[in-house]
Design an enzyme around this catalytic site. Sequence first.
Site, mmCIF file in Angstrom:
data_model
loop_
_atom_site.group_PDB
_atom_site.id
_atom_site.type_symbol
_atom_site.label_atom_id
_atom_site.label_comp_id
_atom_site.label_asym_id
_atom_site.label_seq_id
_atom_site.Cartn_x
_atom_site.Cartn_y
_atom_site.Cartn_z
ATOM 1 N N GLU A 141 8.533 10.655 -0.569
ATOM 2 C CA GLU A 141 9.202 9.360 -0.636
ATOM 3 C C GLU A 141 9.204 8.867 -2.079
ATOM 4 O OE1 GLU A 141 9.154 7.094 3.288
ATOM 5 O OE2 GLU A 141 7.254 6.660 2.348
ATOM 6 N N HIS B 133 0.872 5.631 1.912
ATOM 7 C CA HIS B 133 2.218 5.093 1.677
ATOM 8 C C HIS B 133 2.242 4.399 0.315
ATOM 9 C CE1 HIS B 133 5.778 2.617 2.005
ATOM 10 N NE2 HIS B 133 6.196 3.460 2.925
HETATM 11 P P1 PGA Z 1 12.956 2.335 3.625
HETATM 12 O O1 PGA Z 1 11.400 2.651 3.634
HETATM 13 O O2 PGA Z 1 13.597 3.235 4.659
HETATM 14 O O3 PGA Z 1 13.062 0.883 3.985
HETATM 15 O O4 PGA Z 1 13.455 2.643 2.256
HETATM 16 C C1 PGA Z 1 10.910 3.949 3.796
HETATM 17 C C2 PGA Z 1 9.402 3.946 3.762
HETATM 18 O O5 PGA Z 1 8.824 3.131 3.032
HETATM 19 O O6 PGA Z 1 8.744 4.719 4.478
#
Ligand code: PGA
Length: 245
Positions: free
Chosen positions: A160, A91
């Site tokens: 992401e 992540h």
């Molecule tokens: P968020 O985070 O939905 O708060 O933007 C997504 C993530 O970090 O997986």
Amino acid sequence: MKKITIAANWKMYLDESGSIDFIEKLNAESDLFSNRDIILFPSHACIRSVKNHLKSDIKIGMQDCDMHEQGAYTGSTSIKAIDVASCIVGHSERRAIYKENNDIISEKLQRTLSSDIEPILCVGETLEQKNNQLTETVLDDQLSILSNKLSGKQLTIAYEPVWAIGSGDVPSNEYISEMLSYIKSRLKSLYSGADLDNIKLFYGGSVDASNINELLNVELIDGFLIGSASANFEKFRDIVKQIKL
Ligand code: PGA
């Protein structure tokens, strides 16, 4: 129609009583949540309580795991410590705040796969990298820990963009499609053309009830990794309601 997965990354938002409260509300509306592909990622310390309270077949995952299996690693948690279905690896918060590099992330990925737990490998560029046209280079680098050896393993790649996480700034569907297509083409070459049926593609970054409907139009998306909106029961329910069964 494919079954869209909702992966709820609670990060460090909910303590034990908050986690139990969430599960009790979820149990009270079990009809909405059954027959869906949902994975909840509580804090490690709350996984046991969440499992004990949960009355449906919703899956539970770990937000991270140690790169080692066992031993003198104070404060860390082994993938073997808890029975889970999935584990988030790489992540962007782990990469940026805890300085995890590809070597560490690769070890964690291997650790997870060898325990037969499905990893969700997160990839994505920062705003600076995007502005400097480095997105593809960054994705190449982050995906380089995958190889032929892993073909056939059940795996999820969550795209992401770091600039979309927690910012409310969601990329256009065209942009997401382009990036997911790029990731798919990279995977094809890393896996020497092996079929990619065992690999799912997720999008994550500021997903909430106001944009999920639009995001569902991105054909390549198999699921969503959702942070803050997933740790609030009412917001989470409003997202789930929009996913057709
Ligand atoms: P968020 O985070 O939905 O708060 O933007 C997504 C993530 O970090 O997986």
